[in-house]
Design a protein around this motif. Structure first.
Motif, PDB file in Angstrom:
ATOM      1  N   ILE A 148       0.849  -1.184   0.000  1.00  0.00           N
ATOM      2  CA  ILE A 148       0.000   0.000   0.000  1.00  0.00           C
ATOM      3  C   ILE A 148       0.886   1.237   0.000  1.00  0.00           C
ATOM      4  CG2 ILE A 148      -0.248  -0.044   2.529  1.00  0.00           C
ATOM      5  CD1 ILE A 148      -3.086   1.173   2.069  1.00  0.00           C
ATOM      6  N   SER A 149       0.518   2.206  -0.825  1.00  0.00           N
ATOM      7  CA  SER A 149       1.287   3.449  -0.919  1.00  0.00           C
ATOM      8  C   SER A 149       0.385   4.565  -1.413  1.00  0.00           C
ATOM      9  CB  SER A 149       2.477   3.288  -1.870  1.00  0.00           C
ATOM     10  OG  SER A 149       2.032   3.125  -3.205  1.00  0.00           O
ATOM     11  N   SER A 150       0.840   5.795  -1.213  1.00  0.00           N
ATOM     12  CA  SER A 150       0.076   6.961  -1.657  1.00  0.00           C
ATOM     13  C   SER A 150       0.098   7.106  -3.170  1.00  0.00           C
ATOM     14  CB  SER A 150       0.641   8.224  -1.009  1.00  0.00           C
ATOM     15  OG  SER A 150       2.004   8.404  -1.388  1.00  0.00           O
ATOM     16  N   THR A 151       1.085   6.508  -3.828  1.00  0.00           N
ATOM     17  CA  THR A 151       1.230   6.658  -5.278  1.00  0.00           C
ATOM     18  C   THR A 151       0.543   5.549  -6.066  1.00  0.00           C
ATOM     19  OG1 THR A 151       3.359   5.504  -5.154  1.00  0.00           O
ATOM     20  CG2 THR A 151       3.396   7.917  -5.063  1.00  0.00           C
ATOM     21  N   GLU A 152       0.532   4.329  -5.523  1.00  0.00           N
ATOM     22  CA  GLU A 152      -0.034   3.194  -6.251  1.00  0.00           C
ATOM     23  C   GLU A 152      -1.297   2.641  -5.614  1.00  0.00           C
ATOM     24  OE1 GLU A 152       3.104   0.354  -6.445  1.00  0.00           O
ATOM     25  OE2 GLU A 152       4.442   1.651  -7.605  1.00  0.00           O
ATOM     26  N   GLY A 153      -1.621   3.089  -4.419  1.00  0.00           N
ATOM     27  CA  GLY A 153      -2.792   2.566  -3.725  1.00  0.00           C
ATOM     28  C   GLY A 153      -2.544   1.167  -3.203  1.00  0.00           C
ATOM     29  N   ILE A 154      -3.579   0.327  -3.253  1.00  0.00           N
ATOM     30  CA  ILE A 154      -3.498  -1.053  -2.782  1.00  0.00           C
ATOM     31  C   ILE A 154      -3.146  -1.961  -3.954  1.00  0.00           C
ATOM     32  CG2 ILE A 154      -4.796  -2.985  -1.799  1.00  0.00           C
ATOM     33  CD1 ILE A 154      -6.541  -0.895  -0.350  1.00  0.00           C
ATOM     34  N   LEU A 212     -11.060  -4.666   0.050  1.00  0.00           N
ATOM     35  CA  LEU A 212      -9.954  -4.127   0.835  1.00  0.00           C
ATOM     36  C   LEU A 212     -10.009  -2.615   0.668  1.00  0.00           C
ATOM     37  CD1 LEU A 212      -7.126  -6.638  -0.109  1.00  0.00           C
ATOM     38  CD2 LEU A 212      -8.078  -6.326   2.188  1.00  0.00           C
ATOM     39  N   ILE A 213     -10.054  -1.885   1.784  1.00  0.00           N
ATOM     40  CA  ILE A 213     -10.279  -0.441   1.705  1.00  0.00           C
ATOM     41  C   ILE A 213      -9.479   0.266   2.790  1.00  0.00           C
ATOM     42  CG2 ILE A 213     -12.318  -0.509   3.220  1.00  0.00           C
ATOM     43  CD1 ILE A 213     -13.571   1.643   1.361  1.00  0.00           C
ATOM     44  N   SER A 214      -9.091   1.502   2.499  1.00  0.00           N
ATOM     45  CA  SER A 214      -8.306   2.301   3.438  1.00  0.00           C
ATOM     46  C   SER A 214      -9.167   3.399   4.048  1.00  0.00           C
ATOM     47  CB  SER A 214      -7.103   2.917   2.724  1.00  0.00           C
ATOM     48  OG  SER A 214      -6.241   3.551   3.645  1.00  0.00           O
ATOM     49  N   GLU A 215      -8.852   3.748   5.296  1.00  0.00           N
ATOM     50  CA  GLU A 215      -9.581   4.794   6.009  1.00  0.00           C
ATOM     51  C   GLU A 215      -8.997   6.163   5.654  1.00  0.00           C
ATOM     52  OE1 GLU A 215      -9.820   7.076  10.020  1.00  0.00           O
ATOM     53  OE2 GLU A 215      -9.073   5.031  10.275  1.00  0.00           O
ATOM     54  N   VAL A 216      -9.283   6.597   4.437  1.00  0.00           N
ATOM     55  CA  VAL A 216      -8.857   7.902   3.940  1.00  0.00           C
ATOM     56  C   VAL A 216     -10.033   8.521   3.191  1.00  0.00           C
ATOM     57  CG1 VAL A 216      -6.427   7.232   3.729  1.00  0.00           C
ATOM     58  CG2 VAL A 216      -7.970   6.925   1.780  1.00  0.00           C
ATOM     59  N   PRO A 217     -10.030   9.823   2.962  1.00  0.00           N
ATOM     60  CA  PRO A 217     -11.101  10.420   2.169  1.00  0.00           C
ATOM     61  C   PRO A 217     -11.098   9.883   0.736  1.00  0.00           C
ATOM     62  CG  PRO A 217      -9.921  12.101   3.418  1.00  0.00           C
ATOM     63  CD  PRO A 217      -9.124  10.840   3.536  1.00  0.00           C
ATOM     64  N   ASN A 218     -12.260   9.504   0.229  1.00  0.00           N
ATOM     65  CA  ASN A 218     -12.425   9.034  -1.144  1.00  0.00           C
ATOM     66  C   ASN A 218     -11.402   7.962  -1.521  1.00  0.00           C
ATOM     67  OD1 ASN A 218     -14.506  11.044  -1.649  1.00  0.00           O
ATOM     68  ND2 ASN A 218     -12.838  12.539  -1.739  1.00  0.00           N
ATOM     69  N   PRO A 219     -11.382   6.840  -0.814  1.00  0.00           N
ATOM     70  CA  PRO A 219     -10.369   5.817  -1.096  1.00  0.00           C
ATOM     71  C   PRO A 219     -10.396   5.300  -2.532  1.00  0.00           C
ATOM     72  CG  PRO A 219     -12.064   4.988   0.405  1.00  0.00           C
ATOM     73  CD  PRO A 219     -12.253   6.454   0.313  1.00  0.00           C
ATOM     74  N   SER A 220     -11.568   5.258  -3.158  1.00  0.00           N
ATOM     75  CA  SER A 220     -11.637   4.754  -4.533  1.00  0.00           C
ATOM     76  C   SER A 220     -10.840   5.634  -5.491  1.00  0.00           C
ATOM     77  CB  SER A 220     -13.095   4.662  -4.995  1.00  0.00           C
ATOM     78  OG  SER A 220     -13.728   5.927  -4.932  1.00  0.00           O
ATOM     79  N   LYS A 277      -8.108   7.052  -4.859  1.00  0.00           N
ATOM     80  CA  LYS A 277      -6.685   6.862  -4.577  1.00  0.00           C
ATOM     81  C   LYS A 277      -6.241   5.423  -4.849  1.00  0.00           C
ATOM     82  CE  LYS A 277      -6.619  10.377  -0.880  1.00  0.00           C
ATOM     83  NZ  LYS A 277      -7.990  10.889  -1.040  1.00  0.00           N
ATOM     84  N   ASN A 278      -7.098   4.644  -5.503  1.00  0.00           N
ATOM     85  CA  ASN A 278      -6.845   3.220  -5.742  1.00  0.00           C
ATOM     86  C   ASN A 278      -6.687   2.468  -4.419  1.00  0.00           C
ATOM     87  OD1 ASN A 278      -6.623   1.063  -7.594  1.00  0.00           O
ATOM     88  ND2 ASN A 278      -4.403   1.053  -7.397  1.00  0.00           N
ATOM     89  N   MET A 279      -7.407   2.925  -3.392  1.00  0.00           N
ATOM     90  CA  MET A 279      -7.363   2.290  -2.081  1.00  0.00           C
ATOM     91  C   MET A 279      -8.687   1.625  -1.740  1.00  0.00           C
ATOM     92  SD  MET A 279      -5.006   4.853   0.209  1.00  0.00           S
ATOM     93  CE  MET A 279      -3.341   5.287  -0.343  1.00  0.00           C
ATOM     94  N   LEU A 280      -9.403   1.206  -2.771  1.00  0.00           N
ATOM     95  CA  LEU A 280     -10.603   0.385  -2.634  1.00  0.00           C
ATOM     96  C   LEU A 280     -10.508  -0.705  -3.690  1.00  0.00           C
ATOM     97  CD1 LEU A 280     -14.296   1.606  -2.275  1.00  0.00           C
ATOM     98  CD2 LEU A 280     -13.672  -0.377  -3.650  1.00  0.00           C
ATOM     99  N   LYS A 281     -10.335  -1.947  -3.235  1.00  0.00           N
ATOM    100  CA  LYS A 281     -10.158  -3.076  -4.144  1.00  0.00           C
ATOM    101  C   LYS A 281     -11.200  -4.145  -3.829  1.00  0.00           C
ATOM    102  CE  LYS A 281      -6.307  -2.098  -6.495  1.00  0.00           C
ATOM    103  NZ  LYS A 281      -6.216  -2.102  -7.959  1.00  0.00           N
TER     104      LYS A 281
END
Length: 323
Positions: A204-210, A303-311, A313-317
């Motif tokens: 997981i990263s800020s640049t590539e997401g999950i 799989l999801i991250s607790e950040v604003p608008n995770p989708s 940021k590619n942080m909703l899979k």
């Protein structure tokens, strides 16, 4: 004009001070409870697993644990969704320091913000002690729905920590304000645990997401979560990993919106319909790895991250476990 680096440092201080303030208020709330105290039945088990139980707004767990790799088995027996997050404090700093050095500054800053004077309020946080930048989020569980058990492994150095949950009641009050905060001592004694064997690897990263590196199958699975980087997001916290099982009436968009605690409707009881949180790995520093173990039944998951608008940021899979 402030540089981006300065902005992030200030944001981090705001985040840490905010969570610690909530923690302190929760501790005072616990102290004022006149109800009968119950002996803590939770002990370090023979299999070197640290048991944590929540029955209401509490963490029933040992006061002192060994350093090194620790497996936490978190049983949520309450009617609300919870997680536990472990915060490491600088040496010599305690809750007393929070009361004398942080509370007055944070109270005045928040008062200004609530009055609509945001610029003055954020400037007030510049008076926070410098050592707040040394407080580090070192992991914990992902969100866990009522009646579920989550198992997470993280590595801890000796030191003074706090364990907290800042999910919100349906009236907007943080769980930490209701008692879900406690001190934790990690001793010099090293646990006998070793890192787990991994079935599924996640970066997981800020640049590539999950990014999921392996196929996910039914049955008992251990996920390794590697934090390729960590940043302060718009809600002043870092990214993490939460595993969610979806039922037929689940609304992915509603879940996406709910994951931002800074939104009045976010990270608040009740959780969106049709979702069951099964744990994960909470906020960790760059380069860290945490593990979580779960039994997967056939069905649809996120799989999801607790950040604003995770989708965004590619942080909703989303993924499906087959029969």
């Amino acid at each position: 004009m402030k540089s981006i680096k300065t902005y992030l440092l200030v944001s981090k201080q705001i985040s840490l001070s905010f969570l610690i303030l909530i923690a302190f208020v929760g501790l005072q709330s616990c102290k004022s409870d006149k109800g009968r105290e119950v002996d803590d039945p939770v002990q370090l088990q023979k299999d070197n697993v640290i048991q944590i139980v929540t029955e209401n707004m509490d963490f029933q767990m040992p006061d002192t644990i060994p350093s090194g790799w620790n497996t936490f088995r978190y049983k949520n027996l309450s009617p609300q969704t919870h997680f536990f997050l472990v915060d490491k404090y600088p040496q010599g700093k305690t809750i007393k320091d929070v009361r004398t050095l942080v509370i007055p500054v944070f109270d005045s800053g928040m008062k200004l913000i609530n009055e609509g004077k945001s610029e003055e309020g954020f400037a007030e946080f510049g008076k926070l002690p410098e050592w707040f930048s040394e407080v580090v989020f070192v992991g914990g569980s992902g969100l866990i729905s009522p009646g579920n058990i989550g198992e997470t492994m993280i590595k801890l150095d000796p030191g003074y920590y706090m364990v907290e949950c800042y999910v919100k009641m349906n009236n907007g009050v943080f769980h930490s304000s209701m008692g879900m905060i406690r001190e934790l001592i990690v001793s010099d004694k090293v646990s006998e645990n070793t890192e787990l064997t991994t079935d599924i690897r996640i970066n997981i990263s800020s640049t590539e997401g999950i990014v999921i590196s392996d196929s996910i199958h039914r049955g008992l699975q251990t996920f390794a979560v590697f934090y390729k980087d960590q940043i302060v997001h718009e809600n002043f916290v870092g990214h993490d990993i939460n595993l969610v099982r979806l039922s037929g009436n689940a609304d992915i968009e509603a879940l996406d919106n709910w994951m931002n605690w800074a939104d009045p409707k976010g990270l608040i009881d009740p959780a969106p319909e049709g979702v069951t949180f099964l744990g994960g790995v909470n906020d960790m520093p760059t380069g860290s790895t945490g593990y979580f173990t779960v039994t997967l039944e056939p069905g649809n998951y996120v799989l999801i991250s607790e950040v604003p608008n995770p989708s965004s940021k590619n942080m909703l899979k989303t993924f499906t476990v087959s029969e």
